[in-house]
Structure formats: C-alpha cells, structure tokens
Design a protein around this motif. Structure first.
Motif, PDB file in Angstrom:
ATOM      1  N   LYS A   1       0.852  -1.183   0.000  1.00 19.71           N
ATOM      2  CA  LYS A   1       0.000   0.000   0.000  1.00 19.71           C
ATOM      3  C   LYS A   1       0.894   1.241   0.000  1.00 19.71           C
ATOM      4  O   LYS A   1       2.070   1.186   0.374  1.00 19.71           O
ATOM      5  N   THR A   2       0.332   2.369  -0.415  1.00 18.60           N
ATOM      6  CA  THR A   2       1.079   3.609  -0.242  1.00 18.60           C
ATOM      7  C   THR A   2       1.156   3.927   1.255  1.00 18.60           C
ATOM      8  O   THR A   2       0.364   3.424   2.061  1.00 18.60           O
ATOM      9  N   VAL A   3       2.108   4.763   1.616  1.00 22.85           N
ATOM     10  CA  VAL A   3       2.239   5.163   3.018  1.00 22.85           C
ATOM     11  C   VAL A   3       0.940   5.804   3.503  1.00 22.85           C
ATOM     12  O   VAL A   3       0.503   5.573   4.641  1.00 22.85           O
ATOM     13  N   GLY A   4       0.315   6.604   2.648  1.00 23.06           N
ATOM     14  CA  GLY A   4      -0.949   7.229   3.038  1.00 23.06           C
ATOM     15  C   GLY A   4      -2.016   6.209   3.367  1.00 23.06           C
ATOM     16  O   GLY A   4      -2.732   6.326   4.376  1.00 23.06           O
ATOM     17  N   GLU A   5      -2.151   5.182   2.530  1.00 22.02           N
ATOM     18  CA  GLU A   5      -3.131   4.126   2.792  1.00 22.02           C
ATOM     19  C   GLU A   5      -2.746   3.303   4.015  1.00 22.02           C
ATOM     20  O   GLU A   5      -3.596   2.960   4.857  1.00 22.02           O
ATOM     21  N   ALA A   6      -1.462   2.982   4.124  1.00 21.31           N
ATOM     22  CA  ALA A   6      -0.991   2.160   5.242  1.00 21.31           C
ATOM     23  C   ALA A   6      -1.165   2.880   6.572  1.00 21.31           C
ATOM     24  O   ALA A   6      -1.460   2.251   7.601  1.00 21.31           O
ATOM     25  N   LEU A   7      -0.990   4.195   6.562  1.00 21.27           N
ATOM     26  CA  LEU A   7      -1.152   4.971   7.786  1.00 21.27           C
ATOM     27  C   LEU A   7      -2.546   4.783   8.374  1.00 21.27           C
ATOM     28  O   LEU A   7      -2.717   4.540   9.575  1.00 21.27           O
ATOM     29  N   ILE A   8      -3.568   4.871   7.518  1.00 23.62           N
ATOM     30  CA  ILE A   8      -4.947   4.706   7.989  1.00 23.62           C
ATOM     31  C   ILE A   8      -5.164   3.289   8.504  1.00 23.62           C
ATOM     32  O   ILE A   8      -5.806   3.080   9.546  1.00 23.62           O
ATOM     33  N   ALA A   9      -4.614   2.302   7.816  1.00 22.50           N
ATOM     34  CA  ALA A   9      -4.757   0.912   8.265  1.00 22.50           C
ATOM     35  C   ALA A   9      -4.100   0.710   9.616  1.00 22.50           C
ATOM     36  O   ALA A   9      -4.623   0.005  10.490  1.00 22.50           O
ATOM     37  N   HIS A  10      -2.936   1.310   9.820  1.00 21.41           N
ATOM     38  CA  HIS A  10      -2.241   1.203  11.102  1.00 21.41           C
ATOM     39  C   HIS A  10      -3.069   1.834  12.228  1.00 21.41           C
ATOM     40  O   HIS A  10      -3.168   1.285  13.324  1.00 21.41           O
ATOM     41  N   LEU A  11      -3.633   3.008  11.967  1.00 19.19           N
ATOM     42  CA  LEU A  11      -4.432   3.677  12.991  1.00 19.19           C
ATOM     43  C   LEU A  11      -5.653   2.835  13.349  1.00 19.19           C
ATOM     44  O   LEU A  11      -6.022   2.712  14.527  1.00 19.19           O
ATOM     45  N   GLU A  12      -6.264   2.249  12.339  1.00 24.26           N
ATOM     46  CA  GLU A  12      -7.422   1.378  12.569  1.00 24.26           C
ATOM     47  C   GLU A  12      -7.027   0.195  13.461  1.00 24.26           C
ATOM     48  O   GLU A  12      -7.741  -0.151  14.417  1.00 24.26           O
ATOM     49  N   LYS A  13      -5.880  -0.415  13.191  1.00 25.72           N
ATOM     50  CA  LYS A  13      -5.409  -1.546  13.999  1.00 25.72           C
ATOM     51  C   LYS A  13      -5.139  -1.138  15.436  1.00 25.72           C
ATOM     52  O   LYS A  13      -5.252  -1.948  16.365  1.00 25.72           O
ATOM     53  N   ARG A  14      -4.792   0.118  15.636  1.00 22.92           N
ATOM     54  CA  ARG A  14      -4.479   0.600  16.981  1.00 22.92           C
ATOM     55  C   ARG A  14      -5.705   1.157  17.697  1.00 22.92           C
ATOM     56  O   ARG A  14      -5.572   1.824  18.719  1.00 22.92           O
ATOM     57  N   GLY A  15      -6.872   0.900  17.181  1.00 20.62           N
ATOM     58  CA  GLY A  15      -8.096   1.264  17.880  1.00 20.62           C
ATOM     59  C   GLY A  15      -8.619   2.653  17.617  1.00 20.62           C
ATOM     60  O   GLY A  15      -9.569   3.096  18.279  1.00 20.62           O
ATOM     61  N   VAL A  16      -8.041   3.370  16.664  1.00 22.21           N
ATOM     62  CA  VAL A  16      -8.529   4.709  16.352  1.00 22.21           C
ATOM     63  C   VAL A  16      -9.853   4.588  15.606  1.00 22.21           C
ATOM     64  O   VAL A  16      -9.948   3.872  14.601  1.00 22.21           O
ATOM     65  N   ASP A  17     -10.889   5.274  16.074  1.00 22.14           N
ATOM     66  CA  ASP A  17     -12.181   5.231  15.392  1.00 22.14           C
ATOM     67  C   ASP A  17     -12.624   6.593  14.880  1.00 22.14           C
ATOM     68  O   ASP A  17     -13.612   6.707  14.153  1.00 22.14           O
ATOM     69  N   THR A  18     -11.890   7.660  15.231  1.00 22.74           N
ATOM     70  CA  THR A  18     -12.272   9.012  14.823  1.00 22.74           C
ATOM     71  C   THR A  18     -11.021   9.825  14.539  1.00 22.74           C
ATOM     72  O   THR A  18     -10.055   9.776  15.310  1.00 22.74           O
ATOM     73  N   ILE A  19     -11.052  10.580  13.441  1.00 22.51           N
ATOM     74  CA  ILE A  19      -9.971  11.493  13.081  1.00 22.51           C
ATOM     75  C   ILE A  19     -10.578  12.865  12.849  1.00 22.51           C
ATOM     76  O   ILE A  19     -11.619  13.000  12.197  1.00 22.51           O
ATOM     77  N   PHE A  20      -9.913  13.900  13.365  1.00 20.65           N
ATOM     78  CA  PHE A  20     -10.357  15.285  13.181  1.00 20.65           C
ATOM     79  C   PHE A  20      -9.389  15.983  12.230  1.00 20.65           C
ATOM     80  O   PHE A  20      -8.177  15.977  12.465  1.00 20.65           O
ATOM     81  N   GLY A  21      -9.899  16.552  11.166  1.00 13.99           N
ATOM     82  CA  GLY A  21      -9.002  17.212  10.232  1.00 13.99           C
ATOM     83  C   GLY A  21      -9.704  17.921   9.108  1.00 13.99           C
ATOM     84  O   GLY A  21     -10.904  17.728   8.863  1.00 13.99           O
TER      85      GLY A  21
END
Length: 526
Positions: free
Chosen positions: A2-22
């Motif tokens: 995956k691109t780093v951008g795509e992988a970043l979101i996948a990593h956050l999801e694995k770490r329990g992140v359910d909400t992003i503000f931006g």
C-alpha cells in the motif's frame, strides 16, 4: 503493498482509532486515499485549532488518544494552541501532518505552506516529533508515538510525512508490536505508605487528572481510611458523589487549612500545578506534614512539591496495590465531617456571586442526569473550578486551568460527544469565547452531536474588566460586541432561545433535553 498514506490509515485502525479530526488539503490528500473505505470516522471542523480541541475533548471523555490529520504549515501552526493545552493537562493527542518534499527542507525556496523547520517548531509543544523519511519505518514510528503519548505523563506527539514519502509503497504487518505495560510500583514504598496510613489520625488524599483511571481503587482506599479526597479540576467526580470527595480548589484558604491539618497526604496523579494549587499566586500553599506522591512520570515527582515518599507508577496499579496490602481493614478519622466543614467554609469564602453560580452548576447536573459539562474560560466555569461536585469521573473539564486557551469549550464538547455519545454534554461558554469558534456550531449540526451550548452572555470579557478595575487600570478592550447568537445558531439549522438571567434556565434545559439535536441557550447575565 500500500502507499504510506493508505498504510497509515490501516495502522491507525489496527491501533483502535475510530475518529480522526481534520481538514483535507493538497498536502494531505494522499493520506486520505485509504480513509473513505475505512471504518474510521472523519470529522471536518471549520478550523484546525478546533480540530485540536475536538481531539482533546474526545481524549478526555474516552481516555483514548485524540487524533488530528492536518496540512503542512498553517494547519500545524493552527494546532499549536490545542497541543499546548493538551500538554499542560496531560491529554494524549496524535497530530499527523504533511510536510514538503525531503529535498526542499531547509532551503526556504518559497514552496506552498513552507516553514523554515516545521519539526523544530513542533518539538516545542509536542512531547515527541518525528519526520518519516522511509516508508518501512511507519510501523516503528507509530508504535513509538503511541508509547510516548500514553505512558509516563501523557501528552501530544507529532508525526510529519513528506509529500514524496506519502506515495512510497509499504507492506502492512499482520500483527502490531506490544506497547509497554503501565509502570508497576516498587514494594518498599508501598509497604511504608500502608504503615503510615494505618498510623495516621487525619489522612488526606489529593487526586489530580492522572488519578481518573484509578477511580475504583481510590474510592476503596478513601473509604477504608475515612480519608477526605480533594479533587483538582480534572479529577472532579472521581468518587461519584461520595461524602468523602471535596470538589473544592486547593487554592482556597479553607482547603489549604484542611491540607495543613492532615498528618499524612497521599497525592495521586496531580502535578501540583499553580493554576490548581496557587491560582491567586499568593504563595500561601501550606507545608504538608508528610507527603507520599504517586506519579507515572519520574521527572514530575521533582517538580513543585518534593515528596517524602515518591512512588513511580501508574496510578491504578499503585492505588490498587495499596488496597490489596491493607487487607480490608478500615478505620475512622472523621473524614466526611472534615469534608462537610471545609465545604461550608469554601462556599462562604468564594462569596455570594460565585456561590450562586455553583448552585446553578449543580442544578444543571441534577436536571440533565449524568451530564458532562465542558467549559471554556468564563465566569461560571471559574466558579465551578473553585467548588463543584459531579457524579462521575471525566464529567467536568475545561481550559481555564493549565494553558488557559480561550475557545476550547465548543469544539471540546463536540469531541466529547462524538467519543462518548451515550453521555449528555453541555458546553458552558462565554460570549467572548464562543466567538473564537462560532462556526463550529455548524460542525455540531453536520455531525448530529446533541450538545447543549449554554452561553454565559455578559457582553464582553467581564472577569478581565473587573481585574482591571481592581488593579486601578482603566478598562480597555474588554467589550467586544456579540452577534445575535440565537439567529446565528438558527442559520446553521440549530434550535435556539434567549433567556434573561438564570431563573429561566431550568425550563430551558428541559426543552433542550427533548430537542434531540444540538441546542443553544443564550443566557443574558449581568
């Protein structure tokens, strides 16, 4: 891959992140590539400062890190204020930003959103800031970020991803590395603390925001030794209505007397910060007969108050161990009566005006059962920081202590409502503070967060005006005009009403409770 951008979101999801503000921009769109198909919810505020405050409110309400995704340059500079507030109040926050291509760094060639050294600037407010130079380091960098912002003393961290690195390819690992366990206390200081508790005739507990996660064992310990618990602003409600909890500021003379008369003080997760313990800057905070201090950050133990017994440990682990070592024994020290007497003295000390505002806060608490009150820097919030009793932990917080950022209340209330939708949220804000973030009423409507916005409308910065007068300074700059808040709210589709004074507040709150969506009450006060 995956691109780093795509992988970043996948990593956050694995770490329990359910909400992003931006707020997306051309310097972050690659990181949004994986977001649309992710279960992570994206919240779009009207300003990056509000994104940070929303992440802060989310973190305080849930105990999980708040996450922001911001553009290079103005995006991160706008977030510096909420990051500083989060650092002052030990709130875990992850700020992820873009940055210009690696080859451009330090050249000041006039690229869009360019800063001389963005990471150097962010290091001044973040506990840790890192530039991701290689795609294969993403997993390691995120692991370190989560470890830094959630262990020892929590706070904000920052990761910046260069535009060219965002597009690099990387594999997503099947498993995540383990984070460090909470610090376990050494046995010797625990045993000595138990001995001292057993011998004390007037024990006292000071609980700060770092003790919130230890609410259950702290209640047992307090009841076992009949010890009053003085709670700072961020710990209010930690004993959930117990007669042993004194929700009054240790800056008050009456509370300081209670502290001075105690023969053993156990401080749990409190910084002894000046805005909690010496908000009037009179330097009269009392000497303590004997101080045991529990803190997960060894550096913090050497600041403000040096303890007789330092215990470096996670608050829940340390207090839980103390409970286990006391073997169910209990004793009486007249704790509830000491609390009642001190509370009477505190209410008399703060004066009639503030006491009336405290009564109003308790009326709100009793009208909206289980309410979480998120405040801005305004008069009634100052009163509540002096004296206020809430029914559960994490139900009273604001930015009037620590860094003291104005404009916190509205966005933080929205973030709290998003993180914990089962708890009703009331934002208590002044007419001046709300104008910092007035457009976030639109965010509340977009995200269907049923926050009740209660505007303490005294037509300006009345507390600052009074301070000027008290110091023989002719008031200047303290009367900014306010819009018609009702019409502004209605322009966003929000139900709203205006009331005169506090007498009509109870009935207005009943109407707000049944609205089923965000609601604004513009309360005109003198």
């Amino acid at each position: 891959m995956k691109t780093v951008g795509e992988a970043l979101i996948a990593h956050l999801e694995k770490r329990g992140v359910d909400t992003i503000f931006g707020i997306p921009g051309v310097h972050t769109v690659e990181m949004y590539r994986g977001l649309a198909d992710s279960p992570i919810r994206h919240i779009t505020p009207r300003h990056e400062q509000s994104a940070g405050f929303m992440a802060d409110g989310y973190a305080r309400a849930t105990g999980k890190p708040g996450v922001c995704l911001l553009i290079t340059g103005p995006g991160v500079t706008n977030a510096i204020t909420p990051m500083a507030q989060a650092r002052a109040d030990s709130v875990p926050m992850l700020v992820i930003s873009g940055v210009n291509r690696v080859a451009t760094h330090g050249h000041e060639a006039g690229f869009l959103h360019e800063l001389p050294d963005q990471r150097a600037m962010m290091r001044e407010v973040a506990l840790w800031s890192h530039t991701l130079h290689r795609a294969e380091d993403l997993d390691h960098v995120l692991t370190r970020a989560f470890a830094v912002m959630t262990s020892a003393r929590p706070g904000p961290v920052h990761i910046e991803v260069p535009l060219d690195v965002m597009k690099q390819q990387v594999a997503i690992p099947a498993t995540l590395p383990a984070l460090p366990h909470p610090t376990r206390p050494a046995s010797e200081p625990l045993l000595e603390t138990v001995r001292l508790l057993n011998e004390a005739s007037r024990p006292l507990i000071l609980a700060g925001g770092g003790a919130v996660g230890a609410a259950s064992p702290l209640r047992i310990l307090a009841e076992r030794f009949d010890a009053p618990v003085v709670t700072t602003t961020n710990a209010r409600g930690i004993l959930g209505g117990s007669p042993l909890e004194l929700g009054a500021s240790p800056s008050l003379a009456s509370v300081r007397t209670l502290m001075a008369e105690s023969d053993l003080v156990l401080a749990v997760g409190t910084q002894f910060g000046r805005t909690d313990y010496d908000m009037y800057e009179d330097g009269r905070s009392p000497d303590l007969s004997y101080l045991v201090r529990i803190d997960s950050d060894v550096a913090q133990l050497g600041r403000n108050r040096v303890p007789d017994i330092p215990i470096v440990a996670d608050a829940a682990a340390a207090v839980g161990a103390l409970v286990d070592l006391t073997n169910g024994t209990s004793q009486s020290s007249g704790g509830a009566q000491r609390v009642a007497d001190t509370l009477d003295a505190a209410l008399a000390e703060i004066g009639e005006v503030y006491a009336e505002q405290v009564n109003m806060l308790h009326m709100i608490r009793d009208t909206i059962l289980g309410v979480r009150i998120v405040g801005d820097s305004t008069q009634a919030v100052y009163a509540g920081n002096l004296v206020c009793h809430m029914e559960k932990p994490r139900s009273w917080f604001n930015a009037a202590t620590g860094y003291g950022a104005l404009g916190f209340g509205g966005p933080a209330a929205i973030g709290a409502a998003l993180g914990d939708p089962d708890t009703p949220v009331l934002c208590l804000t002044g007419d001046g503070g709300l104008q910092f973030v007035l457009s976030e009423l639109g965010t509340a409507m977009d995200e269907r967060t049923p926050v009740i916005f209660l505007v303490w409308n005294n037509n300006g910065y009345q507390e600052i005006e009074r301070f000027m007068v008290d110091n023989a300074i002719k008031p200047e700059g303290v009367n900014p005009s306010a819009p018609d808040f009702v019409q502004v709210a209605q322009a966003y589709g929000m139900s709203a009403e205006r009331i005169e004074g506090t007498a009509a507040l109870a009935s207005a709150l009943e109407r707000a409770k049944t609205a089923g969506s965000a609601y604004l009450i513009d309360m005109i006060v003198d």
